[in-house]
Design a protein around this motif. Structure first.
Motif, PDB file in Angstrom:
ATOM      1  N   ARG A   1       0.833  -1.194   0.000  1.00  0.00           N
ATOM      2  CA  ARG A   1       0.000   0.000   0.000  1.00  0.00           C
ATOM      3  C   ARG A   1       0.856   1.226   0.000  1.00  0.00           C
ATOM      4  N   LEU A   2       0.389   2.204  -0.678  1.00  0.00           N
ATOM      5  CA  LEU A   2       1.196   3.396  -0.813  1.00  0.00           C
ATOM      6  C   LEU A   2       0.908   4.398   0.297  1.00  0.00           C
ATOM      7  N   SER A   3       1.941   5.001   0.706  1.00  0.00           N
ATOM      8  CA  SER A   3       1.905   6.186   1.568  1.00  0.00           C
ATOM      9  C   SER A   3       0.764   6.244   2.576  1.00  0.00           C
ATOM     10  N   VAL A   4       0.839   5.330   3.497  1.00  0.00           N
ATOM     11  CA  VAL A   4      -0.118   5.413   4.602  1.00  0.00           C
ATOM     12  C   VAL A   4       0.692   5.952   5.772  1.00  0.00           C
TER      13      VAL A   4
ATOM     14  N   GLU B   1       5.091  -2.975   8.063  1.00  0.00           N
ATOM     15  CA  GLU B   1       4.435  -2.075   7.124  1.00  0.00           C
ATOM     16  C   GLU B   1       2.931  -2.243   7.248  1.00  0.00           C
ATOM     17  N   PRO B   2       2.228  -1.140   7.473  1.00  0.00           N
ATOM     18  CA  PRO B   2       0.780  -1.248   7.580  1.00  0.00           C
ATOM     19  C   PRO B   2       0.204  -1.820   6.284  1.00  0.00           C
ATOM     20  N   SER B   3      -0.811  -2.621   6.409  1.00  0.00           N
ATOM     21  CA  SER B   3      -1.448  -3.166   5.218  1.00  0.00           C
ATOM     22  C   SER B   3      -2.892  -3.435   5.572  1.00  0.00           C
ATOM     23  N   ASP B   4      -3.749  -3.361   4.591  1.00  0.00           N
ATOM     24  CA  ASP B   4      -5.166  -3.579   4.845  1.00  0.00           C
ATOM     25  C   ASP B   4      -5.417  -5.061   5.062  1.00  0.00           C
ATOM     26  N   SER B   5      -5.141  -5.531   6.277  1.00  0.00           N
ATOM     27  CA  SER B   5      -5.340  -6.961   6.527  1.00  0.00           C
ATOM     28  C   SER B   5      -5.428  -7.190   8.028  1.00  0.00           C
TER      29      SER B   5
END
Ligand SMILES: *[C@@H]1O[C@H](CO)[C@@H](O)[C@H](O)[C@H]1NC(C)=O
Ligand SMILES: *[C@@H]1O[C@H](CO)[C@@H](O)[C@H](O)[C@H]1NC(C)=O
Ligand SMILES: *[C@@H]1O[C@H](CO)[C@@H](O)[C@H](O)[C@H]1NC(C)=O
Ligand SMILES: *[C@@H]1O[C@H](CO)[C@@H](O)[C@H](O)[C@H]1NC(C)=O
Ligand SMILES: *[C@@H]1O[C@H](CO)[C@@H](O)[C@H](O)[C@H]1NC(C)=O
Ligand SMILES: *[C@@H]1O[C@H](CO)[C@@H](O)[C@H](O)[C@H]1NC(C)=O
Length: 936
Positions: free
Chosen positions: A27-30, A259-263
């Motif tokens: 994911r980009l730029s969170v 790394e943050p990720s939508d999961s």
């Protein structure tokens, strides 16, 4: 030092799997939490990359700067700035010195120390003449504060061309109080006050690392350096008596990146599952740990991976998890036939508003099977139940040796409370230290966690709930009825160390539910364990303000409530050479109890030359003889002394004595007392002190002809004699009226901020301003702390509107409101003031004072909008630094002196509790309480 790489972590494992592999790139730029919360980028599940070369890396410098020691008393760092005496938002001068009463010539400066490659730090100040200090001040002189500093460097993935999303930190700080990460270019870039995060100060088992967002994004092309500051606080309770050595803090810090990720991922260390007895679950509650790595996820379904006849699980409630939050998802076990597999596999379905496809997680839990009970084959068993409606909770019990078939009357269970740091889930030490009984269950509750709230508040509630759960579980299965218990059964209390203290606590607060108490190695109260004499705030604070703050310790002061135990059999035990809890504590308990009644049924066993713990402390012939006597006499209430006194600090947290119960105080915050004299000629005379309402069970005064309460002579009518409960209400100065009704008007639930922890259902943490990343961060910090310290569950809700939506469908648990003191949403909430706080022209006001000064942190308890047994806590501030101050006063640990409301200021950074500008206890019905209030 490499503290964290893509696939390998060096942080300690707490009996669980290493689940922090950080090589997902998708994911980009969170960069900011806010964008995480609102993010709408549709993410693709990228395959796990095994190349560490693709991931971010964190490196902690092994060399540390150390500033200290400074005298403080236990828990004073919650009021002070954790970086006292320096301000980390300003450039640090490493050659300056600061005043400290502990140092020769009265000043200390920065020194250096070295951490181990694993992150272990050992902090001691060998140039301080500790022996001289302790010769006069004792343990109080060893307590101290220090500021620790090192550098953290974040390296981007090699070859990355600015496309890698910024990582978040996963931090494990063990036995340190607080940590903050600030930009290295301090003073120039960031004017934002540091965010302080609590460490895992008690080194609690199964603690997940804390997610911390970097204060500024790291460079994606080269290394970026940050400052790390840690508040290091030496407490005797944490580190013990150093004897002839210098007091040494053992702290461990490891930092990993993710790394943050939508999961979302499973966190098996957080799972909760009971044992199975002859194929049947010993309880109906099951919990699965789930953590969001990014995005809001709702667990909306749970099913068994493979069907099993007569065995199923059901999701108790849809569980919404905030970005980076971990929650324990509650499942209900439904069973009609035996389940004999060795693993239980459950599929969870999670959905997210930003993801079109639901996510499935498959959890496998090992099942521990025990054989059916037979007289010669019994073992300790772990049971589970839902605490506060929805929180899966474990306890360990040992069944009675004999069936109760012939002997119809089962005997009360023995409720035994463990010492601080003892984990009943991973260690059988507590149950093993008790002798199994012929007709009584042994029950060892978890206390929420190994430290919990020192067996007060939620830990006390949990002790009772574990007994009640055992009754329900055994009753639910006919195969177990030979060892059945009675609902609401009284208990015999035992406990060691902190648990000995807890046994005194529960027995003296609920004397009618306790048939006897055997406390070992107990301390009297925290201020007696290590005195507060070296307090920093004590040199500045108005003693009248201090008295009001310290009234929040009154409910914990066991010595003040010993009047309630004059008719309870007590066997106090203490090792004569205890170097952890000095033996004088037990002797003092006896002295106080015998002052109330020289004939109190109390025995003292001082085991000469024994230390704090020894295997026979709760398992010896004298303990068994006393238990036998208590259990044999257990069908009757205790005989009642001719004069006895009921002492109560918090009516909602106290039971009855011989049927008499104080329901409401005249001045909350002060002690209430009720003395019952049995006179000749069947006369009862009652003298009250600070009591506004009390009650008595009908059968408690059978046979009495007349009654005098203070100045009122009251008639006992036949109607009164026949009623189950009779209530007395104050009717003017020392005058009373009597009523046959059981006036079920709720008693005040507040008394001190800590009572907020005693929730009846999961907390709701409301962030009033859904765009404030700092307020949201504070909610996440509090949710993490509630889980680590108390295994209490919280749901985070962003925004006033979302809160109103939830209220519309009903909220029963306690509600925390986080917001700005000037917020319009707050003004709406306080439209009809129910306490003395009101919102006035975008300012918070109380009485004739208004608050808009920079740096204020404001906390107050408030009635719950829907549940009279619950409450709201407002945590407000006038700016970001004030929010940090208020956040550190949220009641996570015992011994932080905050009554029902408090307003703290920037001056607290330097002078601790003396920086408080107002504090108090609410009056009856949440009103202003002049006697127990202090305003600057
Ligand atoms: C740092 O402190 C020392 C000692 O007080 C002082 O001499 C020096 O000027 C200070 N340096 C700065 C940059 O303020
Ligand atoms: C932290 O980094 C700065 C700048 O590189 C350096 O001067 C300082 O010595 C470092 N501190 C420690 C404790 O290593
Ligand atoms: C959970 O959410 C799903 C889908 O939104 C809904 O069908 C279900 O009834 C909910 N379950 C509970 C226990 O609230
Ligand atoms: C007693 O229990 C153990 C396990 O706790 C089991 O292995 C053993 O077979 C049991 N013995 C009998 C006689 O049931
Ligand atoms: C103390 O209590 C025990 C247990 O109820 C009882 O057996 C014993 O007789 C009591 N002793 C006295 C002196 O009352
Ligand atoms: C905040 O709340 C407002 C009002 O309900 C809503 O329109 C907005 O989308 C919310 N924003 C975020 C970031 O959740």
């Amino acid at each position: 030092m490499r503290v964290g790489t893509g696939v390998r972590t060096t942080h300690r494992h707490f009996g669980g799997q290493n689940v922090y592999r950080v090589a997902y790139l998708y994911r980009l730029s969170v960069l900011l939490l806010l964008s995480l919360l609102t993010g709408s980028t549709s993410a693709m599940q990228a395959p796990l990359s095994h190349s560490t070369a693709r991931s971010w890396r964190a490196e902690l410098t092994q060399s540390w700067d150390v500033l200290g020691p400074f005298p403080i008393h236990a828990r004073e760092q919650h009021f002070l700035s954790p970086s006292f005496p320096i301000n980390v938002a300003e450039p640090i001068n490493f050659t300056s010195t600061w005043p400290s009463a502990y140092a020769d010539n009265g000043r200390v400066g920065w020194t250096k120390t070295q951490a181990s490659p694993q992150g272990d730090l050992s902090i001691s100040f060998r140039n301080i003449r500790w022996t001289d200090l302790r010769a006069t001040e004792g343990w109080a002189a060893l307590q101290h504060h220090a500021v620790l500093h090192t550098n953290l460097t974040i390296y981007p993935p090699p070859g990355a061309n600015g496309a890698s999303p910024a990582p978040r930190l996963l931090v494990q700080l063990i036995q340190g109080s607080y940590i903050t990460i600030v930009p290295a270019s301090v003073g120039s870039v960031s004017s934002s006050p540091p965010e302080w995060h609590a460490g895992n100060i008690y080194e609690m088992e199964r603690t997940l690392p804390r997610a911390i967002e970097l204060p500024t994004p790291p460079s994606s092309t080269g290394p970026t350096t940050y400052h790390v500051f840690v508040s290091g606080d030496y407490e005797i309770r944490l580190f013990g008596d150093p004897k002839r050595n210098a007091p040494t803090q053992s702290i461990k810090l490891t930092i990993d990146v993710e790394e943050p990720s939508d999961s979302a991922v499973l966190e098996p260390t957080q799972d909760v599952l009971c044992d199975f007895l002859d194929g049947f679950a010993f309880g109906d509650a099951l919990g699965l740990g789930v953590r969001s790595r990014g995005g809001w996820w709702t667990v909306s379904d749970a099913v068994l991976a493979s069907k099993s006849d007569g065995f199923d699980v059901e999701l108790l409630r849809n569980t919404t998890i905030a970005p980076s939050q971990t929650r324990i998802v509650p499942l209900h076990i439904v069973q009609t036939a035996p389940f004999r597999k060795s693993t239980l596999t459950i599929k969870l379905t999670l959905s997210s508003e930003t993801q079109t496809k639901p996510l499935t997680l498959s959890a496998s839990l090992p099942v521990k099977h025990l054989p059916a009970w037979s007289t010669n084959n019994l073992s300790a068993i772990m049971g589970s139940y839902f605490y506060a409606q929805e929180m899966p909770t474990l306890f360990v019990a040992f069944p009675p040796l004999l069936d109760n078939i012939k002997n119809q009357n089962s005997q009360p269970p023995i409720l035994c409370l463990h010492g601080a740091g003892v984990d009943i889930v991973s260690s059988s030490m507590m149950i093993d230290s008790l002798a199994p009984q012929q007709h009584s269950w042994l029950v060892t509750p978890s206390g929420r966690t190994p430290w919990g709230l020192d067996w007060h508040g939620p830990s006390a509630k949990e002790a009772w709930n574990s007994v009640d759960a055992l009754v329900t579980i055994v009753a639910a299965n006919p195969a177990w009825h030979a060892r059945q218990l009675t609902a609401g059964t009284p208990v015999v209390l035992m406990g060691h160390s902190n648990g000995g203290q807890g046994a005194w606590y529960l027995a003296s607060r609920f004397p009618d539910r306790v048939r006897g108490v055997i406390p070992a190695a107990a301390y009297v109260k925290s201020q007696a364990y290590v005195s507060l004499s070296m307090s920093r705030s004590g040199h500045f604070i108005d003693p009248a303000a201090r008295a009001i703050l310290e009234s929040s310790l009154t409910p914990d002061d066991n010595d003040l409530f010993l009047s309630n135990l004059v008719d309870t059999p007590v066997l106090a035990i203490h090792g004569g050479n205890d170097d952890n809890v000095p033996v004088w504590h037990s002797r003092e308990y006896l002295s106080v109890l015998q002052t109330w009644n020289p004939d109190a049924n109390v025995t003292f066993r001082e085991d000469a030359r024994q230390p704090h713990w020894y295997p026979s402390v709760l398992k010896n012939a004298q303990v068994q003889a006393v238990l036998d006597n208590i259990l044999q006499a257990s069908t009757q209430r205790h005989p009642r002394s001719k004069i006895f006194t009921l002492t109560v600090a918090v009516p909602s947290e106290s039971g009855s004595l011989h049927g008499w119960k104080i329901e409401r105080l005249s001045v909350p915050g002060r002690l209430g007392r009720l003395t019952v004299h049995t006179l000749a000629d069947n006369q009862l005379r009652i003298v009250t002190s600070n009591v506004d309402r009390f009650s008595v069970l009908g059968d408690a005064w059978e046979g009495f002809a007349s009654l005098q309460v203070d100045n009122s002579a009251l008639e006992i009518s036949p109607e009164l004699l026949n009623s189950d409960v009779v209530t007395f209400e104050s009717d003017g100065r020392r005058a009373w009226k009597i009523s046959a009704q059981n006036l079920k008007a709720p008693s005040q639930v507040s008394a001190r901020i800590q009572s907020f922890l005693s929730t009846t259902a999961p907390f709701r943490l409301i962030v009033l301003d859904n765009t404030s990343s700092r307020d949201t961060s504070l909610a996440l910090r509090i949710a993490h702390d509630l889980n680590v310290y108390h295994r209490l569950d919280a749901e985070i809700i962003l925004g006033y509107e979302a809160f109103q939506d939830q209220l519309a469908s009903g909220i029963t648990g306690n509600i925390l409101i986080i917001g700005d003191a000037a917020s319009p949403a707050l003004a709406k909430l306080l439209e009809n003031p129910q306490t003395s706080f009101r919102a006035e022209n975008n300012r918070l006001a109380i009485r004739d004072a208004t608050f808009d000064e920079a740096g204020l942190g404001i906390l107050f308890l408030h009635p719950h909008p829907q549940n009279a047994d619950a409450q709201m806590l407002f945590l407000l501030s006038t700016d970001a630094s004030g929010l940090e101050r208020a956040g550190r006063l949220f009641p996570i640990r015992t011994g932080v002196t905050v009554p029902d409301w408090v307003i703290t200021s920037s001056r607290a950074d330097q002078v601790g509790a003396a920086g408080v500008v107002g504090a108090g206890v609410w009056g009856t019905g949440w009103g202003w309480n002049e006697a127990m209030s202090w305003l600057y």
